[in-house]
Scaffold this motif. Structure first.
Motif, mmCIF file in Angstrom:
data_model
loop_
_atom_site.group_PDB
_atom_site.id
_atom_site.type_symbol
_atom_site.label_atom_id
_atom_site.label_comp_id
_atom_site.label_asym_id
_atom_site.label_seq_id
_atom_site.Cartn_x
_atom_site.Cartn_y
_atom_site.Cartn_z
ATOM 1 N N ALA A 56 0.764 -1.385 -0.102
ATOM 2 C CA ALA A 56 -0.060 -0.056 0.071
ATOM 3 C C ALA A 56 0.803 1.254 0.047
ATOM 4 C CB ALA A 56 -0.866 -0.049 1.394
ATOM 5 N N GLU A 57 1.923 1.366 0.676
ATOM 6 C CA GLU A 57 2.890 2.486 0.696
ATOM 7 C C GLU A 57 3.674 2.686 -0.676
ATOM 8 O OE1 GLU A 57 7.073 3.485 3.219
ATOM 9 O OE2 GLU A 57 5.462 2.276 4.149
ATOM 10 N N VAL A 58 4.167 1.522 -1.307
ATOM 11 C CA VAL A 58 5.211 1.730 -2.333
ATOM 12 C C VAL A 58 4.562 1.551 -3.674
ATOM 13 C CG1 VAL A 58 7.256 0.922 -0.793
ATOM 14 C CG2 VAL A 58 6.030 -0.854 -2.026
ATOM 15 N N VAL A 59 3.475 0.986 -3.730
ATOM 16 C CA VAL A 59 2.657 0.726 -5.420
ATOM 17 C C VAL A 59 1.457 1.255 -4.968
ATOM 18 C CG1 VAL A 59 4.329 -1.199 -5.927
ATOM 19 C CG2 VAL A 59 2.606 -1.691 -4.702
ATOM 20 N N PRO A 60 1.140 2.413 -4.944
ATOM 21 C CA PRO A 60 -0.193 2.933 -4.563
ATOM 22 C C PRO A 60 -1.225 2.890 -6.059
ATOM 23 C CG PRO A 60 1.525 4.772 -5.452
ATOM 24 C CD PRO A 60 2.086 3.703 -5.169
ATOM 25 N N SER A 61 -0.715 2.305 -7.328
ATOM 26 C CA SER A 61 -1.523 2.172 -8.311
ATOM 27 C C SER A 61 -1.829 0.715 -8.371
ATOM 28 C CB SER A 61 -0.844 2.902 -9.473
ATOM 29 O OG SER A 61 -0.604 3.996 -9.377
ATOM 30 N N LEU A 62 -1.615 0.031 -7.575
ATOM 31 C CA LEU A 62 -1.684 -1.679 -7.747
ATOM 32 C C LEU A 62 -3.263 -1.921 -8.014
ATOM 33 C CD1 LEU A 62 0.148 -4.055 -7.821
ATOM 34 C CD2 LEU A 62 -0.467 -4.351 -5.305
ATOM 35 N N GLN A 63 -3.545 -2.631 -8.991
ATOM 36 C CA GLN A 63 -4.797 -3.080 -9.603
ATOM 37 C C GLN A 63 -4.826 -4.436 -9.515
ATOM 38 O OE1 GLN A 63 -5.845 -0.842 -12.929
ATOM 39 N NE2 GLN A 63 -5.902 1.041 -11.928
ATOM 40 N N TYR A 64 -3.742 -5.100 -9.863
ATOM 41 C CA TYR A 64 -3.701 -6.555 -10.079
ATOM 42 C C TYR A 64 -2.794 -7.476 -9.061
ATOM 43 C CZ TYR A 64 -6.373 -5.025 -14.211
ATOM 44 O OH TYR A 64 -7.306 -4.717 -15.365
ATOM 45 N N LEU A 65 -3.227 -8.234 -8.279
ATOM 46 C CA LEU A 65 -2.378 -8.937 -7.475
ATOM 47 C C LEU A 65 -2.708 -10.280 -7.517
ATOM 48 C CD1 LEU A 65 0.160 -8.608 -5.036
ATOM 49 C CD2 LEU A 65 -1.997 -8.160 -3.763
ATOM 50 N N SER A 66 -1.741 -11.054 -7.352
ATOM 51 C CA SER A 66 -1.758 -12.581 -7.191
ATOM 52 C C SER A 66 -0.650 -13.106 -6.198
ATOM 53 C CB SER A 66 -1.494 -13.309 -8.407
ATOM 54 O OG SER A 66 -1.851 -14.531 -8.320
ATOM 55 N N LEU A 67 -1.202 -13.845 -5.233
ATOM 56 C CA LEU A 67 -0.228 -14.410 -4.255
ATOM 57 C C LEU A 67 -0.456 -15.824 -3.771
ATOM 58 C CD1 LEU A 67 -0.872 -11.565 -1.350
ATOM 59 C CD2 LEU A 67 1.332 -12.115 -2.722
ATOM 60 N N LEU A 68 -1.004 -16.598 -5.017
ATOM 61 C CA LEU A 68 -1.364 -18.004 -5.062
ATOM 62 C C LEU A 68 0.079 -18.823 -4.590
ATOM 63 C CD1 LEU A 68 -3.928 -18.341 -7.616
ATOM 64 C CD2 LEU A 68 -4.095 -18.624 -5.259
ATOM 65 N N GLY A 69 0.051 -19.671 -3.879
ATOM 66 C CA GLY A 69 1.104 -20.707 -3.718
ATOM 67 C C GLY A 69 1.893 -20.285 -2.613
#
Length: 187
Positions: A56-69
């Motif tokens: 949230a602090e370093v990538v404010p424009s993040l819209q697509y995130l995947s943490l699977l695995g």
């Protein structure tokens, strides 16, 4: 890959795929204001809240995130004890922390999920004991015996008694699924 030091020279980076690496809880990204897609699948991330706060602090424009695995993403692929309810709570918590997400893991973020995340997302955090060894030590020094469904005589490992039973059930095969499709003229 274990270090992301060179990324700071790519300040206009928009997509970053870091799948199948040895990235852990010490993951630190440089400030990437234009990054909108980040995949961290199949890494060694176990602490979700610290990662989300950092993102949230370093990538404010993040819209697509995947943490699977990762262990931080509770699903059946990582842990057999996790189910769909655990995964849905995880989604609410992530959407509470990263409000701009449009797509999380393999699914688009729905309006209903976003509303639920606003109302209850902060309460969906999974809390773990600080030190599992300390809690197991205190449990082992407890004088009371843990519950067991076995009778008290069978709890003693030095006193073995076996039981032999006989069943009178005979299987005739009338209700077998295989016999449903076989006609008498085919026998």
């Amino acid at each position: 890959m274990r270090s992301l030091e060179g990324l700071k020279t790519f300040s206009y980076l928009e997509e970053l795929i870091l799948d199948n690496n040895l990235l852990g809880n010490d993951l630190r990204l440089p400030r990437l204001p234009h990054l909108h897609t980040l995949t961290l699948n199949k890494n060694q991330i176990t602490e979700l809240e610290s990662l989300l706060d950092h993102l949230a602090e370093v990538v404010p424009s993040l819209q697509y995130l995947s943490l699977l695995g990762n262990m931080a993403c509770p699903n059946e692929l990582v842990c057999k004890e996790k189910d769909e309810d655990d995964y849905q709570r995880y989604r609410y918590f992530v959407l509470h922390k990263l409000t701009n997400l449009k797509f999380l893991d393999t699914r688009k973020v729905t309006r209903r999920e976003r509303e639920e995340a606003l109302v209850r997302g902060a309460f969906m955090k999974v809390v773990k004991p600080k030190d599992a060894k300390a809690s197991s030590d205190s449990a082992s020094t407890s004088p009371e015996m843990h519950y067991t469904p076995l009778p008290s005589g069978s709890r003693d490992l030095t006193n073995h008694r076996g039981i032999l039973g006989k069943c009178r059930y005979i299987y005739y095969g009338k209700h077998s699924e295989g016999n449903r499709f076989i006609r008498d003229d085919q026998l």
